[in-house]
Scaffold this motif. Sequence first.
Motif, PDB file in Angstrom:
ATOM      1  N   ARG A   9     -78.569 -43.933 -51.400  1.00 16.13           N
ATOM      2  CA  ARG A   9     -80.028 -44.033 -51.633  1.00 16.13           C
ATOM      3  C   ARG A   9     -80.073 -45.215 -52.713  1.00 16.13           C
ATOM      4  N   LYS A  10     -79.289 -44.938 -53.855  1.00 17.72           N
ATOM      5  CA  LYS A  10     -79.349 -45.998 -54.822  1.00 17.72           C
ATOM      6  C   LYS A  10     -79.289 -47.365 -54.189  1.00 17.72           C
ATOM      7  N   LEU A  11     -78.368 -47.473 -53.396  1.00 19.84           N
ATOM      8  CA  LEU A  11     -78.297 -49.243 -52.545  1.00 19.84           C
ATOM      9  C   LEU A  11     -79.386 -49.395 -51.878  1.00 19.84           C
ATOM     10  N   ALA A  12     -79.854 -48.558 -51.276  1.00 16.37           N
ATOM     11  CA  ALA A  12     -81.038 -48.612 -50.560  1.00 16.37           C
ATOM     12  C   ALA A  12     -82.369 -49.140 -51.233  1.00 16.37           C
ATOM     13  N   HIS A  13     -82.427 -48.224 -52.303  1.00 15.23           N
ATOM     14  CA  HIS A  13     -83.381 -48.514 -53.462  1.00 15.23           C
ATOM     15  C   HIS A  13     -83.468 -49.883 -53.839  1.00 15.23           C
ATOM     16  N   ALA A  14     -82.352 -50.431 -54.234  1.00 17.63           N
ATOM     17  CA  ALA A  14     -81.887 -51.784 -54.875  1.00 17.63           C
ATOM     18  C   ALA A  14     -82.342 -52.611 -53.723  1.00 17.63           C
ATOM     19  N   ARG A  15     -82.033 -52.403 -52.566  1.00 16.36           N
ATOM     20  CA  ARG A  15     -82.323 -53.591 -51.625  1.00 16.36           C
ATOM     21  C   ARG A  15     -83.849 -53.758 -51.287  1.00 16.36           C
ATOM     22  N   VAL A  16     -84.687 -52.535 -51.254  1.00 17.24           N
ATOM     23  CA  VAL A  16     -85.873 -52.655 -51.408  1.00 17.24           C
ATOM     24  C   VAL A  16     -86.381 -53.548 -52.461  1.00 17.24           C
ATOM     25  N   LEU A  17     -86.181 -53.311 -53.601  1.00 23.24           N
ATOM     26  CA  LEU A  17     -86.463 -53.890 -55.004  1.00 23.24           C
ATOM     27  C   LEU A  17     -86.275 -55.686 -54.643  1.00 23.24           C
ATOM     28  N   LEU A  18     -84.946 -55.879 -54.451  1.00 25.50           N
ATOM     29  CA  LEU A  18     -84.604 -57.050 -54.113  1.00 25.50           C
ATOM     30  C   LEU A  18     -85.434 -57.954 -53.035  1.00 25.50           C
ATOM     31  N   LYS A  19     -85.524 -57.255 -52.064  1.00 25.51           N
ATOM     32  CA  LYS A  19     -86.527 -58.009 -50.988  1.00 25.51           C
ATOM     33  C   LYS A  19     -87.927 -58.050 -51.382  1.00 25.51           C
ATOM     34  N   ALA A  32     -94.046 -53.878 -44.749  1.00 23.13           N
ATOM     35  CA  ALA A  32     -93.695 -53.561 -43.401  1.00 23.13           C
ATOM     36  C   ALA A  32     -92.332 -54.278 -43.018  1.00 23.13           C
ATOM     37  N   ALA A  33     -92.092 -55.589 -43.488  1.00 21.25           N
ATOM     38  CA  ALA A  33     -90.785 -56.226 -43.343  1.00 21.25           C
ATOM     39  C   ALA A  33     -89.660 -55.543 -44.090  1.00 21.25           C
ATOM     40  N   ILE A  34     -89.887 -54.924 -45.438  1.00 19.23           N
ATOM     41  CA  ILE A  34     -88.746 -54.254 -45.985  1.00 19.23           C
ATOM     42  C   ILE A  34     -88.719 -53.125 -45.344  1.00 19.23           C
ATOM     43  N   ALA A  35     -89.696 -52.351 -44.832  1.00 22.46           N
ATOM     44  CA  ALA A  35     -89.345 -50.979 -43.862  1.00 22.46           C
ATOM     45  C   ALA A  35     -88.354 -51.464 -42.646  1.00 22.46           C
ATOM     46  N   GLU A  36     -88.700 -52.251 -41.867  1.00 22.44           N
ATOM     47  CA  GLU A  36     -87.787 -52.609 -40.781  1.00 22.44           C
ATOM     48  C   GLU A  36     -86.315 -53.068 -41.215  1.00 22.44           C
ATOM     49  N   ALA A  37     -86.244 -53.970 -42.176  1.00 22.30           N
ATOM     50  CA  ALA A  37     -85.018 -54.428 -42.586  1.00 22.30           C
ATOM     51  C   ALA A  37     -84.217 -53.496 -43.332  1.00 22.30           C
ATOM     52  N   VAL A  38     -84.758 -52.356 -44.075  1.00 22.70           N
ATOM     53  CA  VAL A  38     -83.784 -51.593 -44.989  1.00 22.70           C
ATOM     54  C   VAL A  38     -83.828 -50.234 -43.939  1.00 22.70           C
ATOM     55  N   GLU A  39     -84.671 -50.080 -43.197  1.00 25.79           N
ATOM     56  CA  GLU A  39     -84.849 -48.656 -42.256  1.00 25.79           C
ATOM     57  C   GLU A  39     -85.343 -47.699 -43.300  1.00 25.79           C
ATOM     58  N   ILE A  40     -86.389 -47.803 -44.128  1.00 28.60           N
ATOM     59  CA  ILE A  40     -86.824 -46.889 -44.895  1.00 28.60           C
ATOM     60  C   ILE A  40     -88.436 -47.000 -44.639  1.00 28.60           C
ATOM     61  N   SER A  41     -89.116 -45.835 -44.789  1.00 29.50           N
ATOM     62  CA  SER A  41     -90.329 -45.737 -44.581  1.00 29.50           C
ATOM     63  C   SER A  41     -91.199 -46.416 -45.437  1.00 29.50           C
ATOM     64  N   PRO A  43     -94.109 -45.539 -46.890  1.00 33.08           N
ATOM     65  CA  PRO A  43     -94.617 -44.671 -48.166  1.00 33.08           C
ATOM     66  C   PRO A  43     -93.327 -44.718 -49.050  1.00 33.08           C
ATOM     67  N   THR A  44     -92.177 -44.514 -48.606  1.00 33.60           N
ATOM     68  CA  THR A  44     -91.155 -44.526 -49.757  1.00 33.60           C
ATOM     69  C   THR A  44     -91.019 -46.001 -50.426  1.00 33.60           C
ATOM     70  N   ILE A  45     -91.169 -47.026 -49.756  1.00 33.46           N
ATOM     71  CA  ILE A  45     -91.272 -48.332 -50.294  1.00 33.46           C
ATOM     72  C   ILE A  45     -92.202 -48.506 -51.524  1.00 33.46           C
ATOM     73  N   SER A  46     -93.389 -47.967 -51.183  1.00 34.02           N
ATOM     74  CA  SER A  46     -94.766 -47.795 -51.861  1.00 34.02           C
ATOM     75  C   SER A  46     -94.251 -46.980 -53.313  1.00 34.02           C
TER      76      SER A  46
END
Length: 132
Positions: A9-19, A32-41, A43-46
């Motif tokens: 979870r922590k790694l995925a959140h870090a990838r979201v913030l980097l992108k 939308a691009a982050i959601a596809e790349a990191v495979e997270i919804s 709303p979670t990215i928001s």
Amino acid sequence: MAAGTAPARKLAHARVLLKADKGPEGPGWVDAAIAEAVEISQPTISRIRQQFVEAGLEAALNRRAPRRAYARKLDGEQEARLIALTCSEPPAGQLRWTLRLLADKLVELEVVEAISHQTVHRVLKKTNSSPG
């Protein structure tokens, strides 16, 4: 490349913030691009972005500590009475104390107003006592 031991979870959140970084060196991807790349919804990215803006990096990467405080069902004296009862002779006609018998007896002796057998089990498990 070194292998990390951080939770997924922590790694995925870090990838979201980097992108999502819109600084001079960051890619500044849209959700939308982050959601596809990191495979997270999306709303979670928001939520991750919002946590980062409102509370900083640590809050965006790490889980928040639970806010709920659990009140103890029995205080120390009541626990001592339960343990003493567990060590005593079981009622007539019973080979040993059951959790339900112990719960009923605590109510009968007015140690507590009400208690479940599950609570009795948790207390006895915590103190490493067992009925019988």
